[in-house]
Write an enzyme that holds these catalytic residues in place. Structure first.
Site, mmCIF file in Angstrom:
data_model
loop_
_atom_site.group_PDB
_atom_site.id
_atom_site.type_symbol
_atom_site.label_atom_id
_atom_site.label_comp_id
_atom_site.label_asym_id
_atom_site.label_seq_id
_atom_site.Cartn_x
_atom_site.Cartn_y
_atom_site.Cartn_z
ATOM 1 N N LYS A 1 0.850 -1.213 0.000
ATOM 2 C CA LYS A 1 0.000 0.000 0.000
ATOM 3 C C LYS A 1 0.864 1.233 0.000
ATOM 4 C CE LYS A 1 0.950 1.455 4.360
ATOM 5 N NZ LYS A 1 1.816 2.579 4.589
ATOM 6 N N ASP B 1 -1.872 -1.765 10.320
ATOM 7 C CA ASP B 1 -2.193 -1.750 8.891
ATOM 8 C C ASP B 1 -2.792 -3.066 8.390
ATOM 9 O OD1 ASP B 1 -1.206 0.809 8.628
ATOM 10 O OD2 ASP B 1 0.775 0.168 7.936
#
Ligand code: C5P
Length: 291
Positions: A9, A134
């Site tokens: 990401k 995350d």
């Protein structure tokens, strides 16, 4: 045997709102999945968890987030039996790209499937949040606003489908260090999150990319000027947005043209010491299935 991808990401927007009692920070970040992925291959074994990692220097034991994720889910579901996990690593490590979280997410999806545990996405996210802030985003992917310590997700419309050049300088950045340095020297400027989200919902990509910002960028860049150098190079090569991801040190450049992106990647390989990857943004549906 089950094979699952864990996707990298980038943070299109990262703001820190304050310190929390639990030692973490309250953040608001817009995260975007990339096609760049590690592949985890899981096979059943009699007992225990074993790991093979194709990257020297990356722990292949209980310190690895994939190991911890598999152990947590198997304990939670009372799985009798073990698992061997092979990790084919492509996401640079300690880079600000959530590579460890991607592997943890893939391990959760993989064990869930291998042992037909039937755990829901919500349950996997709950467990994932215990492994790292995350991990829930890494499980769901696409484009999302993450709040809390990063584990509370709100899905957003896909921002865009564009090529991305990643350039990781050969320096290491510790996330706790970045947050501590931020506390010691907080900036007065914060990104305009509301305006960014309005532009995203309106599909105004150009406005979005103009407002993209990361409050950790000046912190890491002060310690590692190479971050600023890479940003300038990518912008000069035609990136519409060039900024640091997470706590860094990876710099990403977003391009509107695939040939420009390929040329910029080649230029970074030739002219810098960066670990360079040419990839593109990735929608939620592919990430959520882990394929
Ligand atoms: O959750 P994760 O293990 O990825 O976080 C790594 C470190 O980053 C934490 O120990 C903390 O120092 C810092 N952090 C933070 N606030 C967040 C996320 C991470 O202070 N929201």
């Amino acid at each position: 045997m089950v094979a699952v991808n864990g996707y990298a990401k980038i943070n299109l927007l990262l703001d820190i709102l304050g310190q929390r009692e639990d030692g973490y920070h309250e953040i608001a970040t817009v995260m975007q999945s990339l096609a760049l992925a590690d592949t985890l291959t899981l096979t059943k074994q009699e007992s225990g968890i074993t790991l093979t990692v194709d990257l020297p220097g990356l722990e292949a034991d209980e310190r690895n987030l994939a190991y911890r994720a598999a152990a947590l889910l198997m304990r939670e579901c009372g799985v009798r039996g073990g698992v061997h996990i092979r990790i084919d690593k492509r996401i640079p490590i300690a880079a600000g790209l959530a590579g460890g979280s991607a592997d943890a997410a893939a391990a959760l999806r993989g064990v869930n499937e291998l042992y037909a545990l039937g755990q829901s996405d919500a349950e996997l996210c709950r467990l994932g949040a215990q492994i790292g802030s995350d991990v829930p985003f890494s499980l769901m992917g696409g484009t999302a606003l993450a709040t809390g310590r990063g584990e509370v997700l709100e899905h957003l419309p896909a921002a865009f489908d564009l090529p991305v050049v990643l350039a990781k300088p050969p320096v290491a950045v510790s996330t706790p260090w970045a947050y501590r340095s931020y506390d010691a020297n907080p900036p007065t400027q914060h990104p305009d999150r509301a305006a960014f989200l309005r532009a995203l919902h309106a599909g105004d990509i150009a406005a979005c990319l103009r407002m993209a910002a990361n409050v950790l960028e000046p912190i890491t860049e002060a310690a590692h000027p190479v971050v600023g150098d890479y940003r300038a190079r990518l912008r000069a090569a035609g990136a519409v947005c060039a900024m640091m991801s997470g706590s860094g040190p990876t710099v990403f450049g977003i391009f509107t043209d695939a040939d420009d992106a390929a040329r910029a990647a080649e230029m970074m390989r030739q002219e810098t010491d960066a670990d360079v990857h040419l990839t593109h943004t990735m929608g939620r549906s592919a990430v959520g299935r882990g394929i």
